[in-house]
Write an enzyme that holds these catalytic residues in place. Structure first.
Site, PDB file in Angstrom:
ATOM      1  N   ASP A  26       0.830  -1.200   0.000  1.00 38.14           N
ATOM      2  CA  ASP A  26       0.000   0.000   0.000  1.00 38.14           C
ATOM      3  C   ASP A  26       0.870   1.258   0.000  1.00 38.14           C
ATOM      4  OD1 ASP A  26      -2.136   1.786   0.355  1.00 38.14           O
ATOM      5  OD2 ASP A  26      -3.213   0.395   1.656  1.00 38.14           O
ATOM      6  N   THR A  68      -6.873   3.242  -2.479  1.00 37.77           N
ATOM      7  CA  THR A  68      -6.618   1.857  -2.088  1.00 37.77           C
ATOM      8  C   THR A  68      -7.630   0.866  -2.661  1.00 37.77           C
ATOM      9  OG1 THR A  68      -5.493   2.492  -0.053  1.00 37.77           O
ATOM     10  CG2 THR A  68      -6.435   0.293  -0.106  1.00 37.77           C
ATOM     11  N   LYS A 150      -6.231  -3.736   6.353  1.00 36.91           N
ATOM     12  CA  LYS A 150      -7.436  -3.044   5.874  1.00 36.91           C
ATOM     13  C   LYS A 150      -8.409  -4.056   5.278  1.00 36.91           C
ATOM     14  CE  LYS A 150      -5.037   1.238   4.521  1.00 36.91           C
ATOM     15  NZ  LYS A 150      -4.754   2.139   3.365  1.00 36.91           N
ATOM     16  N   HIS A 296       1.455   8.483   4.694  1.00 33.85           N
ATOM     17  CA  HIS A 296       0.541   9.622   4.863  1.00 33.85           C
ATOM     18  C   HIS A 296       1.055  10.570   5.941  1.00 33.85           C
ATOM     19  CE1 HIS A 296      -2.921   9.064   2.294  1.00 33.85           C
ATOM     20  NE2 HIS A 296      -2.966   7.773   2.592  1.00 33.85           N
ATOM     21  N   HIS A 475      -2.699  10.921  -1.787  1.00 26.33           N
ATOM     22  CA  HIS A 475      -2.635  10.475  -3.176  1.00 26.33           C
ATOM     23  C   HIS A 475      -4.036  10.585  -3.761  1.00 26.33           C
ATOM     24  CE1 HIS A 475      -4.377   6.816  -1.427  1.00 26.33           C
ATOM     25  NE2 HIS A 475      -3.488   6.979  -0.475  1.00 26.33           N
TER      26      HIS A 475
END
Length: 542
Positions: A26, A68, A150, A296, A475
């Protein structure tokens, strides 16, 4: 178009690997591969893949937004949001007139926990994944499993027919799934819980892997625009984590240890489900989420990001060693890619005299509503900006000002294009009429699903991100820093130490796996086979 001839021998069964492993890192930018090339460990995963595998160095996402959920769905379906329907981590549902989370499913229950974190499934995915096609090709005798911290990273990769998808419940500190897949957790998952691995990982703290002076590719001084990815007063190395043991299970996903937790669970799944142990090919889809959260918070030029990647490299090397013993070297096919890249932290670019900026989308909505109210005497005509798209309150417009809809949209577009950092704004249903260049226009078209998109598309200027002024990065755009990702192939029938500089898209991965396995590509696939990978196969191109 080349013509393929398959050389077959009577009485010889179809050759396939015992196991296919898909790894999605990721928020891993492509340039990380070479930015830290000299720092990869001699026994690490990246060194092994680069020296003994095949690298597609010009691999791009060919849609927006670059988030994502879209990335995982596109990798495994061989398609784009316009077809597979995953237009963002969440989107505006035009029919239901509400926002929808990509994997939300209130018809199912959590298995392994009691919170709504388990109310997830692939119900919103509109096309098959390569894992689904493998199941179809073996009459559902293959084992296909998705794993990620996730939920969207696990669920959207494994697809609708998966044996299981597992994700992490931050409240419980446990791996869970949903009743979509099963009624009760397998014994091996229950046994994994008893190890209390998270607490032992916290006890390691987070210290620099190597001496500080060796991190010459990163910003050495702690900057105010680098955020903390977890609570506590510490803003620089070493990060003390022992205090979180037995008290806070949310922090683990913001650390390199989150990748370790994912790897260990993947190993347990391979052993517990006996994957790769017979002649029927299995598929394990693993997504590493912690790199995204670290990225991030700190940005791609931070020591935290570099250290996390160096640790992940070693993690991968150990995982490959495990696969060699568990499945057999040369018996498994593995690919590694990313769901998206990321932008530099705007403040970092600005202090180095490079163009950048931040657009506060919440504030932009407030201002847009103010100007629309002043002009058209109606409140809340804009609901939200999501996936770089403006969502208008169409029912309210049609009810009170139907004859003015075109005027309202045109006025909003004109005002939006006057705002700093916004390069273009246009109706999504009229993308063909924009002045965008070819590739950017294609990205918007590939990301647009009429019932799951907004009304006005925004195109930010290069270097601009949506966010807050206090730091960090994100992003989502169609620019190279968000779309250029690594794609490495390793293992079964993969040519060694080869590199392709041909432009490839994320959608090409699934049909390439289908061709390698001699199975049908996913039903929504729009990608093409990466022909260079077939150098070692019994396929002649002409």
């Amino acid at each position: 178009m080349p013509v393929f001839f398959v050389i077959s021998q009577p009485g010889i069964s179809q050759s396939r690997p015992k196991l296919v492993i898909g790894i999605v890192v990721d928020q891993m930018r492509w340039d990380y591969l070479y930015r830290y090339h000299d720092r990869w460990h001699k026994d690490g995963g990246f060194r092994r893949m680069l020296d003994q595998g095949f690298s597609c160095d010009k691999t791009y996402l060919d849609y927006v937004p670059t988030y994502t959920a879209c990335g995982h769905a596109s990798v495994y379906t061989g398609s784009v949001p316009a077809i597979h329907g995953i237009t963002g981590n969440q989107w505006w549902d035009q029919k239901a007139q509400r926002f929808v989370y990509c994997t939300a499913d209130t018809s199912v229950k959590s298995v392994g926990g009691t919170s709504d974190a388990g109310q997830m499934s692939p119900v919103n995915l509109l096309s098959n994944t390569i894992c689904d096609e493998l199941q179809l090709s073996t009459n559902f005798r293959s084992k296909t499993i998705g794993i990620a911290l996730k939920d969207r990273g696990a669920i959207l990769a494994a697809g609708r027919s998966a044996n299981a998808a597992y994700w992490y419940d931050t409240d419980l500190g446990e791996w869970i799934t949903s009743s979509y897949y099963m009624k009760e957790l397998p014994a091996w998952v229950k046994n994994f819980k008893t190890k209390k691995l998270i607490d032992s990982l916290y006890m390691l703290d987070w210290k620099m892997l190597y001496p500080p002076s060796t991190y010459s590719q990163s910003v050495a001084v702690k900057k105010p625009y680098e955020l903390r990815s977890f609570g506590g007063p510490a803003r620089q190395f070493p990060y003390e984590l022992k205090k979180y043991a037995e008290t806070n299970y949310n922090v683990i996903e913001t650390l390199p240890q989150g990748n370790t937790l994912t790897t260990e669970f993947a190993k347990a799944a391979l052993v517990g489900e006996s994957m790769g142990k017979d002649s029927i090919t299995d598929f394990l889809a693993v997504s590493y989420s912690s790199t995204d959260i670290i990225g991030h918070a700190f940005g791609p030029n931070s020591i935290e990001m570099e250290d996390a990647l160096l640790r992940f490299d070693i993690e991968l090397g150990n995982f490959f060693g495990f696969l060699d013993k568990q499945v057999g070297k040369g018996e498994y096919l593995l690919f590694l890619t990313a769901d998206h890249g990321t932008a530099q932290v705007p403040a970092f670019l600005e202090e180095n005299k490079l163009a950048a900026g931040v657009i506060n989308e919440g504030q932009l909505v407030t201002l847009l509503n103010d100007v629309l109210k002043k002009e058209f005497l109606e409140e809340n005509l804009c609901l939200r900006i999501v996936n770089l798209q403006v969502v208008l309150n169409i029912p309210a417009i049609e009810k009170k000002r139907k004859s003015k809809e075109a005027d309202i949209v045109a006025y909003a577009i004109k005002w939006l294009e006057s705002q700093e950092g916004i390069s273009r704004a246009f109706r999504l249903d009229a993308v063909s009429q924009t002045t965008l260049q070819g590739s950017l226009k294609t990205q918007v078209e590939n990301g647009y699903h009429p019932s799951r998109s907004g009304h006005i598309q925004l195109v930010y200027q290069p270097g601009y991100i949506d966010g807050f002024l206090n730091g960090g990065t994100t992003h989502g755009t169609g620019y190279a820093y968000d779309t250029h990702v690594p794609l490495l192939w390793y293992g079964w029938q993969i040519p060694e130490k080869k590199t392709s500089l041909r432009t490839i898209t994320l959608s090409d991965i699934a049909p390439t796996i289908a061709a390698l396995l001699h199975i049908q590509e996913p039903n929504g696939s729009v990608g093409s086979v990466i022909e260079e990978l077939f150098e070692n196969s019994n396929i002649i191109k002409r």
